[in-house]
Design an enzyme around this catalytic site. Structure first.
Site, PDB file in Angstrom:
ATOM      1  N   ASP A 128      -0.812   0.128  -8.645  1.00 19.19           N
ATOM      2  CA  ASP A 128      -0.746   1.309  -7.801  1.00 19.19           C
ATOM      3  C   ASP A 128      -0.633   0.831  -6.359  1.00 19.19           C
ATOM      4  O   ASP A 128      -1.060  -0.281  -6.030  1.00 19.19           O
ATOM      5  CB  ASP A 128      -2.016   2.141  -8.014  1.00 19.19           C
ATOM      6  CG  ASP A 128      -1.959   3.456  -7.275  1.00 19.19           C
ATOM      7  OD1 ASP A 128      -0.851   4.002  -7.154  1.00 19.19           O
ATOM      8  OD2 ASP A 128      -3.011   3.943  -6.825  1.00 19.19           O
ATOM      9  N   THR A 160      -1.588   2.624  -3.151  1.00 14.07           N
ATOM     10  CA  THR A 160      -2.676   2.941  -2.235  1.00 14.07           C
ATOM     11  C   THR A 160      -3.994   2.354  -2.726  1.00 14.07           C
ATOM     12  O   THR A 160      -4.426   2.616  -3.843  1.00 14.07           O
ATOM     13  CB  THR A 160      -2.814   4.464  -2.086  1.00 14.07           C
ATOM     14  OG1 THR A 160      -1.559   4.999  -1.683  1.00 14.07           O
ATOM     15  CG2 THR A 160      -3.876   4.811  -1.055  1.00 14.07           C
ATOM     16  N   ASP A 171      -6.891   2.854  -9.716  1.00 14.41           N
ATOM     17  CA  ASP A 171      -8.232   3.254  -9.302  1.00 14.41           C
ATOM     18  C   ASP A 171      -9.094   3.722 -10.462  1.00 14.41           C
ATOM     19  O   ASP A 171     -10.262   4.017 -10.284  1.00 14.41           O
ATOM     20  CB  ASP A 171      -8.169   4.326  -8.213  1.00 14.41           C
ATOM     21  CG  ASP A 171      -7.489   5.606  -8.684  1.00 14.41           C
ATOM     22  OD1 ASP A 171      -7.313   5.784  -9.906  1.00 14.41           O
ATOM     23  OD2 ASP A 171      -7.137   6.429  -7.827  1.00 14.41           O
TER      24      ASP A 171
END
Length: 595
Positions: free
Chosen positions: A283, A285, A483
């Site tokens: 990912d 971010t 996340d």
């Protein structure tokens, strides 16, 4: 009775045979055939049985000490939690032990103290250092309603918090349990060892019986004594201690080493699988980037100083809860620019701030907001605005006393460690694919800066899962780093899921690996550790099998006809213990091996 045959089966058979024979030799020597007599009485082997057990227990002690050494990371995690908390009661504050706190208790956390439990701020404002759990050095501002994590460090403010999770339910306790359970888990390669051991023990018992019969029938007098002694030696030297330690010892040391690096390995299977991956999906971010906005550019109107513009902007932003506000204040503090308190402040519906600072009227927000308020001087920034927008920057426009003063460009910058980590992954033969929910322009800019050729933008959780499945279908072995919340479907679909620094329950449940520090270099360490561990296990297994292959024939007496060499049970036990110590020593090398 249960037919759960293992190394202790052979030890029990060997020492049991020697001990029971000696009991009969002492109490009823006439029951033994003359062939067992040495002179006027049969020999006794009490000291042999005792020494064998001493040597076996010594090996166990060495193993336990090695295990204790790998628990250093767990102990350091446990040490993050304070032992005492200040409970707020009707009669006032009272110090209580951590284990006496229950959900709902009101606790006072003073400046410089650690947060005792997972909870929520009821009153007060402070900054919290969460770097021991997240690896992020910047303290996080906390006020009423914000959640706190046990073990994190309070800054200069006093907080009244309510306990939400205590004891084993806290995030810190779950991390400790995660590391502990992982050290007890079994790698897939261990299944092969278990299958081999299941056949190995009965095979050794048969060999020991054959040794006894052959020496009794064809050996020198007294043949039955030679047969008994050599048969017991075969049982003992064949004890698969080294074989039993080969895999779990390496896994245990590796998981402890990983924890010390901020790499929490959920189970041994994830550790083994990680070294095989050839594609890493990440990912953007919070994985490739810092995951928090920072001021990247400051453009001033003619006659406006940069430090003054930043001070005016930060002054108004200090009252805002917008995510960009922290970026502006951080930029001012980083440049050691003090900013005054605004005398008036108002948040504008739809985005923007207006207020008064040191007698000046300040207006912050988008360009359209300034245009609505008839701010002059905006067209002078047209060309530079376009360039910043093309780079994916978010712009904060500032007007002072109805005139344009300047703008601040804010972006989520790439982590300083990311390029180094990507270069290391390339050396390891791992291809990196980027997924992001951001728009195409921002994704292309980040991918271009980092040299990532394959990326996907505008991804929803189900889209990310579909990409993972598609790449797996193409024959690649895939790890997914995210996340652990929005990315949980993709984490579950990947061969190995890696949760990046969020520290949430879902992250740990979705992923086989959790990177507490949220640093991409942790994946490099984890892959290198996995490959080093598997190499170490294979070395241990080769050593254990080679040892047994050579030791059993010698104990059976194959060298006796040519060289007159025999080894008794005590020497066989010493050799067995030495092989275990060698495997333990080799496994402990993982604590120091460069990654």
């Amino acid at each position: 009775k249960t037919w759960n045959l293992n190394m202790f089966t052979l030890i029990a058979l060997g020492t049991g045979a020697a001990y029971l024979f000696s009991i009969v030799a002492v109490l009823a020597p006439n029951l033994l055939p003359p062939a067992f007599h040495h002179g006027s009485a049969p020999p006794i082997y009490f000291e042999a049985a005792a020494m064998i057990i001493v040597l076996v227990l010594l090996g166990q002690i060495l193993e336990l000490r090695a295990q204790a050494g790998t628990g250093d990371a767990i102990q350091s995690l446990i040490g993050l939690a304070p032992k005492i908390a200040h409970r707020v009661e009707e009669a006032g504050e009272r110090d209580v032990l951590l284990e006496d706190i229950v959900v709902g208790d009101m606790l006072r956390v003073k400046p410089g103290e650690k947060i005792p439990v997972d909870g929520a701020v009821v009153d007060g404002r402070s900054v919290i250092d969460e770097s021991m759990l997240t690896g992020e050095p910047e303290p996080v501002s906390k006020s009423a309603g914000d959640l706190l994590v046990a073990g994190t460090l309070n800054g200069t403010g006093s907080l009244l918090i309510q306990a939400k999770k205590v004891g084993s339910e806290t995030l810190l306790a779950q991390i400790v349990e995660l590391v502990s359970s992982a050290q007890r888990s079994r790698a897939p390669i261990q299944r092969l060892v278990d299958v081999v051991a299941g056949w190995f023990v009965p095979a050794v018992v048969v060999l020991a019986l054959l040794t006894f019969l052959i020496w009794s029938l064809f050996g020198p007098e007294p043949g039955m004594v030679f047969g008994l002694v050599n048969g017991v030696a075969v049982l003992i030297i064949a004890c698969p201690c080294a074989l039993g330690l080969a895999t779990p010892m390496s896994v245990m040391v590796a998981i402890g080493r990983g924890a010390s690096l901020g790499v929490l390995i959920k189970d041994a299977e994830a550790l083994e699988s990680l070294g095989k991956i050839n594609t890493l999906i990440v990912d953007k971010t919070g994985t490739l980037t810092l995951g928090r906005p920072e001021v990247t550019d400051i453009l001033c109107a003619d006659g406006v100083e940069e430090s003054w513009l930043l001070a005016m902007t930060a002054s108004l932003e200090s009252r805002s809860e917008h995510p960009l506000a922290s970026a502006v204040m951080h930029a001012a503090k980083e440049r050691q620019i003090s900013f005054p308190e605004p005398s008036e402040f108002e948040a504008i519906r739809g985005g923007g701030l207006i207020g008064t600072v040191e007698g000046h009227s300040i207006l912050l927000g988008r360009r359209t907001l300034l245009e609505e308020h008839n701010i002059s001087g905006l067209p002078a920034m047209d060309a530079r605005e376009a360039g910043l927008l093309d780079m994916g920057r978010t712009l904060v426009w500032t007007a002072v006393d109805k005139s344009f003063a300047g703008l601040l460009a804010v972006a989520d910058p790439i982590k300083p460690t990311t390029p180094e980590a990507l270069a290391a992954l390339k050396k390891l033969g791992v291809e990196v694919v980027m997924l992001t929910g951001d728009h195409e322009i921002t994704a292309a800019r980040v991918a271009g800066q980092l040299g990532i050729s394959e990326f996907y933008a505008g991804m929803k959780p189900e889209d990310k899962q579909a990409v993972v499945m598609s790449i797996k279908t193409g024959g690649k072995i895939v790890a997914m780093a995210g996340d652990g919340i929005n990315d949980s479907p993709a984490l579950a679909a990947a061969d190995v899921g890696i949760a990046m620094g969020t520290g949430t329950d879902i992250a740990m449940q979705s992923a086989g690996i959790t990177l507490v520090k949220g640093d991409l270099r942790g994946i490099v360490h984890a892959i290198s550790l996995s490959r080093a561990t598997m190499k170490n296990i294979r070395q241990n297994l080769v050593f254990a099998f080679l040892y047994n292959s050579l030791g059993i024939p010698v104990a059976a007496g194959v060298l006796y006809p040519a060289f007159g060499i025999l080894i008794g049970p005590i020497f066989a036990s010493a050799a067995m213990a030495l092989s275990s110590v060698s495997v333990v020593g080799n496994a402990l090398r993982l604590k120091k091996i460069p990654l």
